[in-house]
Motif scaffolding. Structure first.
Motif, PDB file in Angstrom:
ATOM      1  N   GLY A   1       0.362   6.885   3.114  1.00 45.40           N
ATOM      2  CA  GLY A   1       1.212   7.188   1.971  1.00 45.40           C
ATOM      3  C   GLY A   1       2.328   6.177   1.817  1.00 45.40           C
ATOM      4  N   GLU A   2       2.973   5.838   2.919  1.00 42.14           N
ATOM      5  CA  GLU A   2       4.063   4.857   2.865  1.00 42.14           C
ATOM      6  C   GLU A   2       3.540   3.482   2.486  1.00 42.14           C
ATOM      7  OE1 GLU A   2       7.305   5.368   2.996  1.00 42.14           O
ATOM      8  OE2 GLU A   2       6.834   7.506   3.114  1.00 42.14           O
ATOM      9  N   ALA A   3       2.334   3.145   2.926  1.00 44.34           N
ATOM     10  CA  ALA A   3       1.743   1.856   2.557  1.00 44.34           C
ATOM     11  C   ALA A   3       1.470   1.793   1.057  1.00 44.34           C
ATOM     12  CB  ALA A   3       0.455   1.616   3.336  1.00 44.34           C
ATOM     13  N   ALA A   4       0.999   2.910   0.495  1.00 49.29           N
ATOM     14  CA  ALA A   4       0.758   2.956  -0.954  1.00 49.29           C
ATOM     15  C   ALA A   4       2.060   2.806  -1.727  1.00 49.29           C
ATOM     16  CB  ALA A   4       0.067   4.269  -1.322  1.00 49.29           C
ATOM     17  N   VAL A   5       3.129   3.429  -1.221  1.00 47.94           N
ATOM     18  CA  VAL A   5       4.441   3.275  -1.856  1.00 47.94           C
ATOM     19  C   VAL A   5       4.883   1.814  -1.805  1.00 47.94           C
ATOM     20  CG1 VAL A   5       6.897   3.838  -1.648  1.00 47.94           C
ATOM     21  CG2 VAL A   5       5.176   5.648  -1.429  1.00 47.94           C
ATOM     22  N   PHE A   6       4.720   1.193  -0.641  1.00 50.88           N
ATOM     23  CA  PHE A   6       5.110  -0.222  -0.507  1.00 50.88           C
ATOM     24  C   PHE A   6       4.343  -1.104  -1.487  1.00 50.88           C
ATOM     25  CE2 PHE A   6       3.811  -4.335   1.303  1.00 50.88           C
ATOM     26  CZ  PHE A   6       5.026  -4.997   1.200  1.00 50.88           C
ATOM     27  N   LEU A   7       3.022  -0.922  -1.565  1.00 56.15           N
ATOM     28  CA  LEU A   7       2.208  -1.766  -2.436  1.00 56.15           C
ATOM     29  C   LEU A   7       2.560  -1.568  -3.910  1.00 56.15           C
ATOM     30  CD1 LEU A   7      -1.267  -1.553  -0.672  1.00 56.15           C
ATOM     31  CD2 LEU A   7       0.234  -3.559  -0.816  1.00 56.15           C
ATOM     32  N   SER A   8       3.217  -0.459  -4.228  1.00 57.62           N
ATOM     33  CA  SER A   8       3.619  -0.189  -5.606  1.00 57.62           C
ATOM     34  C   SER A   8       5.092  -0.490  -5.851  1.00 57.62           C
ATOM     35  CB  SER A   8       3.324   1.284  -5.942  1.00 57.62           C
ATOM     36  OG  SER A   8       1.951   1.566  -5.787  1.00 57.62           O
ATOM     37  N   SER A   9       5.747  -1.073  -4.862  1.00 54.89           N
ATOM     38  CA  SER A   9       7.174  -1.326  -4.949  1.00 54.89           C
ATOM     39  C   SER A   9       7.473  -2.760  -5.385  1.00 54.89           C
ATOM     40  CB  SER A   9       7.832  -1.071  -3.591  1.00 54.89           C
ATOM     41  OG  SER A   9       7.482  -2.092  -2.665  1.00 54.89           O
ATOM     42  N   GLU A  10       8.745  -3.015  -5.685  1.00 57.14           N
ATOM     43  CA  GLU A  10       9.166  -4.357  -6.065  1.00 57.14           C
ATOM     44  C   GLU A  10       8.997  -5.344  -4.917  1.00 57.14           C
ATOM     45  OE1 GLU A  10      13.100  -4.203  -7.586  1.00 57.14           O
ATOM     46  OE2 GLU A  10      12.558  -3.018  -9.355  1.00 57.14           O
ATOM     47  N   ALA A  11       9.016  -4.846  -3.683  1.00 56.76           N
ATOM     48  CA  ALA A  11       8.849  -5.723  -2.524  1.00 56.76           C
ATOM     49  C   ALA A  11       7.447  -6.308  -2.440  1.00 56.76           C
ATOM     50  CB  ALA A  11       9.165  -4.955  -1.238  1.00 56.76           C
ATOM     51  N   ALA A  12       6.504  -5.738  -3.184  1.00 65.52           N
ATOM     52  CA  ALA A  12       5.119  -6.199  -3.127  1.00 65.52           C
ATOM     53  C   ALA A  12       4.686  -6.866  -4.427  1.00 65.52           C
ATOM     54  CB  ALA A  12       4.191  -5.012  -2.811  1.00 65.52           C
ATOM     55  N   GLN A  13       5.632  -7.354  -5.203  1.00 62.70           N
ATOM     56  CA  GLN A  13       5.315  -7.905  -6.514  1.00 62.70           C
ATOM     57  C   GLN A  13       4.428  -9.150  -6.472  1.00 62.70           C
ATOM     58  OE1 GLN A  13       6.129  -6.577  -9.780  1.00 62.70           O
ATOM     59  NE2 GLN A  13       6.186  -4.922  -8.284  1.00 62.70           N
ATOM     60  N   SER A  14       4.325  -9.796  -5.316  1.00 61.75           N
ATOM     61  CA  SER A  14       3.454 -10.970  -5.201  1.00 61.75           C
ATOM     62  C   SER A  14       2.129 -10.636  -4.516  1.00 61.75           C
ATOM     63  CB  SER A  14       4.165 -12.079  -4.420  1.00 61.75           C
ATOM     64  OG  SER A  14       5.226 -12.622  -5.175  1.00 61.75           O
ATOM     65  N   ILE A  15       1.874  -9.359  -4.285  1.00 58.34           N
ATOM     66  CA  ILE A  15       0.652  -8.952  -3.574  1.00 58.34           C
ATOM     67  C   ILE A  15      -0.339  -8.358  -4.560  1.00 58.34           C
ATOM     68  CG2 ILE A  15      -0.310  -7.530  -1.743  1.00 58.34           C
ATOM     69  CD1 ILE A  15       2.416  -7.521  -0.406  1.00 58.34           C
ATOM     70  N   THR A  16      -1.482  -8.985  -4.701  1.00 58.12           N
ATOM     71  CA  THR A  16      -2.574  -8.431  -5.497  1.00 58.12           C
ATOM     72  C   THR A  16      -3.896  -8.955  -4.969  1.00 58.12           C
ATOM     73  OG1 THR A  16      -3.287  -7.908  -7.756  1.00 58.12           O
ATOM     74  CG2 THR A  16      -2.684 -10.211  -7.312  1.00 58.12           C
TER      75      THR A  16
END
Length: 252
Positions: free
Chosen positions: A216-231
Motif C-alpha cells: 500500500g505504501e509503495a502504491a502511494v509512493f508511485l502516485s506521489s510527487e516524489a515519483a514524478q520521473s518514474i514510469t
C-alpha cells in the motif's frame, strides 16, 4: 500528488484493501471494486469513511468487458475525475505444465490480462478526458520473472502484464500519465492457501514475507510527487526471492 480520487480493484481484502486504506490515509477518496467478497468490500469502505474520506463499493465482473464498462460508468457517478487507478484484481491458479487445462488458461487470461488491459485503458481515457496527469499502478507478481514450479500459465500472464505496463507507460507519457508495476512475492494476507511462512524462508534471502501495508505504501509512493520521473518501472517486493532458484526436486 497527495489527496484526490482513486480507484482500487479487488479491494475487499488482502493487498487491495491495504492499498485502498493507504491511499485514504493520504487524503484520497476511493472507489473500490469487488466481485464475490461483498462483506469485505463493505468493511473496507467503512474503514475508509472512519478516516473522514469518501468510499464507494461497486460490484463488477472484470473478466468481462461489460463488467469493466459498468465499473467505470458507476464510478463516474461518484467522482468527476480520477487521479490514481490501481489494477489489483487477479486470480492465482497453478498446475503442472502437462496437466494445465484450456479452462485454466482462459480464466487467467480473462481476468489477469484482458481484464487488466481494458481496466487500464478505461482509467487512462477518464484521466485524459479530465486533463489529469494521473498515476496507474498495476499489481503483478514476482512470477513474471521467477520460474516457480507449477506456475507456467500464471507466470506467463504476469510476464505479459509487465509488458503491458511498459507499453501503456510509453503511449500515455504524452498525457503525463505514469504507469508502473508492483510485483510482490509471498505476501502475508492471511490466506490459508499460502501455508506456513517459515517453510518458504529457505528461498527468500531476507527470510520474511511482504506485508500488504508495505505494498500500500509503495502504491502511494508511485502516485506521489516524489515519483514524478518514474514510469514503466517494475518494483519487485519479494525479499529477494527472484534472486534464487528453487530446489531441483520441486520441478520433478
Amino acid at each position: 500528488m497527495s489527496g484526490g480520487t482513486a480507484m482500487v480493484t479487488g479491494a475487499g481484502t488482502g493487498i487491495g484493501k491495504a492499498i485502498a486504506i493507504a491511499l485514504a490515509k493520504n487524503g484520497y477518496d476511493i472507489v473500490i471494486s469487488y466481485y464475490s467478497n461483498e462483506p469485505g468490500a463493505i468493511q473496507t469502505c467503512q474503514d475508509i469513511r472512519k478516516m473522514g474520506r469518501q468510499a464507494f463499493a461497486v460490484r463488477a465482473d472484470l473478466s468481462e468487458i461489460s463488467g469493466i464498462k459498468q465499473l467505470f460508468r458507476e464510478s463516474r457517478t461518484y467522482f468527476d475525475h480520477l487521479d490514481v487507478f490501481v489494477n489489483n484484481s487477479g486470480i492465482t491458479k497453478k498446475s503442472r505444465f502437462l496437466e494445465t487445462s484450456e479452462e485454466m488458461i482462459d480464466a487467467l487470461y480473462r481476468l489477469d490480462l484482458k481484464g487488466a488491459f481494458f481496466c487500464i485503458q478505461h482509467a487512462a481515457n477518464w484521466m485524459i478526458q479530465a486533463g489529469i496527469p494521473g498515476s496507474i499502478v498495476v499489481i503483478s507478481s514476482n512470477n513474471h520473472k521467477a520460474h516457480f514450479p507449477q506456475a507456467s500459465a500464471y507466470g506467463i500472464m504476469k510476464a505479459a502484464l509487465t509488458k503491458l505496463t511498459e507499453h501503456a507507460a510509453m503511449e500515455l507519457a504524452r498525457y503525463k500519465i505514469r504507469v508502473n508495476t508492483i510485483a510482490p512475492g509471498w505476501t502475508d494476507t492471511g490466506a490459508a492457501r499460502l501455508g506456513d511462512k517459515e517453510s518458504t524462508y529457505y528461498k527468500i534471502p531476507l527470510k520474511r514475507w511482504c506485508h500488504p501495508e508495505e505494498i500500500g505504501e509503495a502504491a502511494v509512493f508511485l502516485s506521489s510527487e516524489a515519483a514524478q520521473s518514474i514510469t514503466g518501472a517494475t518494483l519487485i517486493m519479494d525479499g529477494g526471492a527472484v534472486l534464487l532458484s528453487d530446489k531441483p526436486e520441486t520441478y520433478e
